[in-house]
Design a protein around this motif. Structure first.
Motif, PDB file in Angstrom:
ATOM      1  N   ALA A  26       1.289  -1.318  -0.198  1.00 37.26           N
ATOM      2  CA  ALA A  26      -0.135   0.144   0.275  1.00 37.26           C
ATOM      3  C   ALA A  26       1.115   0.783   0.206  1.00 37.26           C
ATOM      4  O   ALA A  26       0.178   1.819  -0.144  1.00 37.26           O
ATOM      5  N   VAL A  27       1.447   0.859   0.765  1.00 36.99           N
ATOM      6  CA  VAL A  27       2.708   2.212   0.976  1.00 36.99           C
ATOM      7  C   VAL A  27       3.728   2.588  -0.424  1.00 36.99           C
ATOM      8  O   VAL A  27       3.729   3.802  -1.061  1.00 36.99           O
ATOM      9  N   GLU A  28       3.653   1.678  -1.237  1.00 39.41           N
ATOM     10  CA  GLU A  28       4.477   2.050  -2.274  1.00 39.41           C
ATOM     11  C   GLU A  28       3.337   2.575  -3.726  1.00 39.41           C
ATOM     12  O   GLU A  28       3.550   3.701  -4.036  1.00 39.41           O
ATOM     13  N   VAL A  35      -1.524   9.278  -3.284  1.00 37.77           N
ATOM     14  CA  VAL A  35      -2.443   9.321  -3.057  1.00 37.77           C
ATOM     15  C   VAL A  35      -2.811   8.804  -1.065  1.00 37.77           C
ATOM     16  O   VAL A  35      -1.331   8.332  -1.288  1.00 37.77           O
ATOM     17  N   SER A  36      -3.249   8.896  -0.534  1.00 40.11           N
ATOM     18  CA  SER A  36      -2.926   7.891   1.008  1.00 40.11           C
ATOM     19  C   SER A  36      -2.919   6.506   1.161  1.00 40.11           C
ATOM     20  O   SER A  36      -4.067   6.432   0.017  1.00 40.11           O
ATOM     21  N   LYS A  37      -1.972   5.959   1.514  1.00 35.40           N
ATOM     22  CA  LYS A  37      -2.535   4.781   2.032  1.00 35.40           C
ATOM     23  C   LYS A  37      -4.505   3.940   2.230  1.00 35.40           C
ATOM     24  O   LYS A  37      -5.157   2.485   2.009  1.00 35.40           O
ATOM     25  N   ASP A  38      -4.444   5.337   2.833  1.00 38.65           N
ATOM     26  CA  ASP A  38      -6.451   4.460   2.607  1.00 38.65           C
ATOM     27  C   ASP A  38      -6.812   4.790   1.258  1.00 38.65           C
ATOM     28  O   ASP A  38      -7.755   3.722   1.746  1.00 38.65           O
ATOM     29  N   ARG A  42      -8.933   1.654  -0.173  1.00 39.49           N
ATOM     30  CA  ARG A  42     -10.322   1.272  -0.141  1.00 39.49           C
ATOM     31  C   ARG A  42     -10.637   0.976  -1.549  1.00 39.49           C
ATOM     32  O   ARG A  42     -11.020  -0.162  -2.370  1.00 39.49           O
ATOM     33  N   ASP A  43      -9.105   1.420  -2.801  1.00 40.63           N
ATOM     34  CA  ASP A  43      -9.269   0.780  -4.117  1.00 40.63           C
ATOM     35  C   ASP A  43      -9.322  -0.762  -3.773  1.00 40.63           C
ATOM     36  O   ASP A  43      -9.773  -1.572  -4.542  1.00 40.63           O
TER      37      ASP A  43
END
Length: 114
Positions: A26-28, A35-38, A42-43
């Motif tokens: 998610a960080v990558e 965009v944010s990790k959140d 969600r994606d």
């Protein structure tokens, strides 16, 4: 990413990236898409309903795509690739044209309303 993508475009790109590299974090993805990790989570939650994506927590965790299902994902030709194949097929014999047309039928983007 240079341009700001819509959620739909970003989700498609996530699918394409996972299909290519099999796993990421998610960080990558958050860094890549700015965009944010959140937002990435969600994606992934959304994509999980339609694609064989799963997540794992921990040291060897990340976002993964099921190896067997990777083979079944549809990847379409770009418009430029499609144009090139059509142009090349004009100079080929009937057998070669047949095979080029099969490739175009399998991998061209669906055209709605045409």
């Amino acid at each position: 990413m240079k341009d700001k993508l819509s959620a739909f475009e970003r989700r498609l790109e996530i699918l394409f990236l996972l299909n290519k590299c099999k796993e990421t974090t998610a960080v990558e993805l958050a860094y890549y898409f700015a965009v944010s990790k959140d937002t990435i989570f969600r994606d992934v939650d959304f994509l999980n309903r339609y694609a064989p994506i799963y997540t794992k927590r921990g040291m060897f965790g990340g976002i993964f795509i099921n190896d067997e299902s990777r083979k079944n994902l549809l990847l379409y030709l770009s418009d430029d690739e499609e144009k090139l194949l059509k142009k090349l097929s004009a100079n080929l014999d009937d057998t070669a044209k047949y095979y080029i047309n099969n490739i175009l039928n399998k991998y061209s983007k669906p055209r709605i309303g045409t």
